[in-house]
Scaffold this active site. Structure first.
Site, PDB file in Angstrom:
ATOM      1  N   HIS A   1     -13.099  -2.841   5.193  1.00 45.69           N
ATOM      2  CA  HIS A   1     -11.684  -3.047   5.734  1.00 45.69           C
ATOM      3  C   HIS A   1     -11.714  -2.884   7.231  1.00 45.69           C
ATOM      4  O   HIS A   1     -12.422  -2.349   7.896  1.00 45.69           O
ATOM      5  CB  HIS A   1     -11.137  -1.643   5.064  1.00 45.69           C
ATOM      6  CG  HIS A   1     -10.810  -1.677   3.588  1.00 45.69           C
ATOM      7  ND1 HIS A   1     -10.802  -0.856   2.698  1.00 45.69           N
ATOM      8  CD2 HIS A   1     -10.068  -2.593   2.931  1.00 45.69           C
ATOM      9  CE1 HIS A   1     -10.278  -1.100   1.411  1.00 45.69           C
ATOM     10  NE2 HIS A   1     -10.077  -2.417   1.819  1.00 45.69           N
TER      11      HIS A   1
ATOM     12  N   ASP B   1      -1.181  -1.699  -4.120  1.00 47.28           N
ATOM     13  CA  ASP B   1      -2.585  -1.797  -3.554  1.00 47.28           C
ATOM     14  C   ASP B   1      -3.088  -0.417  -3.418  1.00 47.28           C
ATOM     15  O   ASP B   1      -2.710   0.686  -3.198  1.00 47.28           O
ATOM     16  CB  ASP B   1      -2.681  -2.461  -2.260  1.00 47.28           C
ATOM     17  CG  ASP B   1      -4.059  -2.779  -1.711  1.00 47.28           C
ATOM     18  OD1 ASP B   1      -4.802  -2.683  -2.478  1.00 47.28           O
ATOM     19  OD2 ASP B   1      -3.987  -3.125  -0.318  1.00 47.28           O
TER      20      ASP B   1
ATOM     21  N   SER C   1       0.727  -1.168   0.057  1.00 39.90           N
ATOM     22  CA  SER C   1       0.149   0.034  -0.037  1.00 39.90           C
ATOM     23  C   SER C   1       0.971   1.078   0.041  1.00 39.90           C
ATOM     24  O   SER C   1       2.033   1.093   0.409  1.00 39.90           O
ATOM     25  CB  SER C   1      -1.012   0.106   1.338  1.00 39.90           C
ATOM     26  OG  SER C   1      -0.067   0.125   2.640  1.00 39.90           O
TER      27      SER C   1
HETATM   28  O1  G3H Z   1      -6.358  -4.492  -0.178  1.00 44.13           O
HETATM   29  C1  G3H Z   1      -6.407  -4.883   0.838  1.00 44.13           C
HETATM   30  C2  G3H Z   1      -7.495  -5.613   1.721  1.00 44.13           C
HETATM   31  O2  G3H Z   1      -8.671  -5.085   1.155  1.00 44.13           O
HETATM   32  C3  G3H Z   1      -7.476  -5.532   3.287  1.00 44.13           C
HETATM   33  O3  G3H Z   1      -8.532  -5.642   3.970  1.00 44.13           O
HETATM   34  O4  G3H Z   1      -7.540  -5.303   6.292  1.00 44.13           O
HETATM   35  O5  G3H Z   1      -9.646  -6.385   5.715  1.00 44.13           O
HETATM   36  O6  G3H Z   1      -7.873  -7.813   5.224  1.00 44.13           O
HETATM   37  P1  G3H Z   1      -8.483  -6.028   5.463  1.00 44.13           P
HETATM   38 CA    CA Z   2      -8.492  -2.914   0.007  1.00 47.03          CA
END
Ligand code: G3H
Ligand code: CA
Length: 324
Positions: free
Chosen positions: A193, A94, A52
């Site tokens: 998220h 990401d 990210s």
């Molecule tokens: O892009 C990454 C995911 O959408 C992370 O989601 O933190 O709920 O696992 P999460």
């Molecule tokens: Ca995400």
């Protein structure tokens, strides 16, 4: 092995045809990268590591220079992955929002990544199409895959924070995929998220299926991506895959697994660094063997790797690497 964009395309193609899911794992530190890579190889599963914008800034240290952070993460993954012969991985950017356009171009020009997500989902629909199509045009010149998104999901992930959600409209999804030519399509279908309990999430399987069917019927089949998948139950993940999801993103789950491993270690080994009550300074000696970071960070790495291995079994990607 570190995959090219073309090879990653073959990974997703196989997954889509055989209806299994590829786990995309967010990483930052050397120990998460190592744990995740070892995990994919252990179960002979292909995979994707994701960085990210927050992760690359963190990796660079005080400068927060994203190009430096991406170089570091990419080099580490490429170097380590050469050791593994039963699985291959790619590196994905990401949630790159439009303000990170130059960063995307830097990663492409320097051959750092296999795929990239352009997330212009908070822009007007027409603007999202324009920006995403532009990224596709450039990325495809470098043989790099692109993920786009419409609709948005609730919760917080690094720099991406949203108090509300907007479900993806299937007709808009079709128009978006046709006009942008993205390779992977992220849909908002009820996940959040961050920390969630799958049992409380209403996963819109009907929407996933509707989008997938529509894309297939119009000859623009792409892999559907599920974000915010950390809290989902085994059943929810497998149902999502059966209905068209091919990439399942995980971040929060690894963070929790690592934190709990370190917490358990220090609960047991506290006296290695903290003098117990009732012992004099003279009689107490900290224990270097137990506070060496490789000991406790190693526990985080092991737990992260174990969690990933379980996920590859749940998603069905275990034993399905295109290298086998
Ligand atoms: O892009 C990454 C995911 O959408 C992370 O989601 O933190 O709920 O696992 P999460
Ligand atoms: Ca995400």
């Amino acid at each position: 092995m570190f995959y090219s964009g073309e090879e990653l395309k073959a990974v997703f193609h196989k997954a889509k045809q055989q209806r299994f899911g590829i786990i995309a794992s967010n990483v930052v530190f050397d120990f998460t990268i190592r744990g995740i890579l070892q995990g994919y190889d252990q179960t002979k599963s292909d995979g994707l590591l994701q960085m990210s914008s927050g992760a690359v800034k963190y990796a660079a240290g005080n400068s927060k220079d994203m190009n430096t952070g991406a170089q570091l993460i990419s080099t580490m993954i490429k170097t380590l992955s050469q050791q593994f012969k039963h699985s291959g991985v790619g590196l994905h950017i990401d949630h790159a929002t439009p303000n990170y356009f130059d960063f995307i171009v830097y990663c492409l020009e320097n051959n750092l990544v296999t795929s990239v997500m352009i997330d212009a989902s908070h822009e007007k629909f027409s603007e999202n199409i324009r920006i995403s199509a532009e990224v596709v045009k450039i990325a495809h010149k470098y043989g790099v895959l692109v993920e786009g998104e419409i609709g948005y999901i609730k919760g917080s992930e690094d720099e991406i924070v949203s108090d509300t959600e907007l479900y993806t409209n299937p007709e808009e999804a079709l128009e978006f995929v046709k006009k942008t030519k993205v390779d992977l399509f992220a849909a908002s279908v009820g996940t959040n998220h961050g920390v969630t309990k799958g049992s409380e999430v209403v996963l819109r399987l009907d929407l996933i299926k509707k989008i997938d069917d529509l894309l297939i019927a119009n000859n623009v089949e792409t892999g559907i991506v599920l974000h915010g998948a950390s809290g989902l139950t085994t059943r929810q993940q497998q149902d999502a895959i059966a209905n068209g999801v091919v990439k399942i993103n995980k971040d929060t789950m690894y963070q929790m697994e690592m934190a709990s491993a370190v917490q358990a270690y220090w609960e047991k080994e506290k006296d290695a660094i903290v003098k117990p009550a009732g012992i004099s300074d003279h009689d107490y000696m900290p224990d270097k063997k137990r506070f060496d970071p490789r000991k406790w960070i190693g526990k985080a790495e092991e737990n992260c790797s174990r969690a990933l291995q379980e996920l590859t079994v749940i998603s069905g990607s275990a034993g399905k690497s295109i290298l086998l």
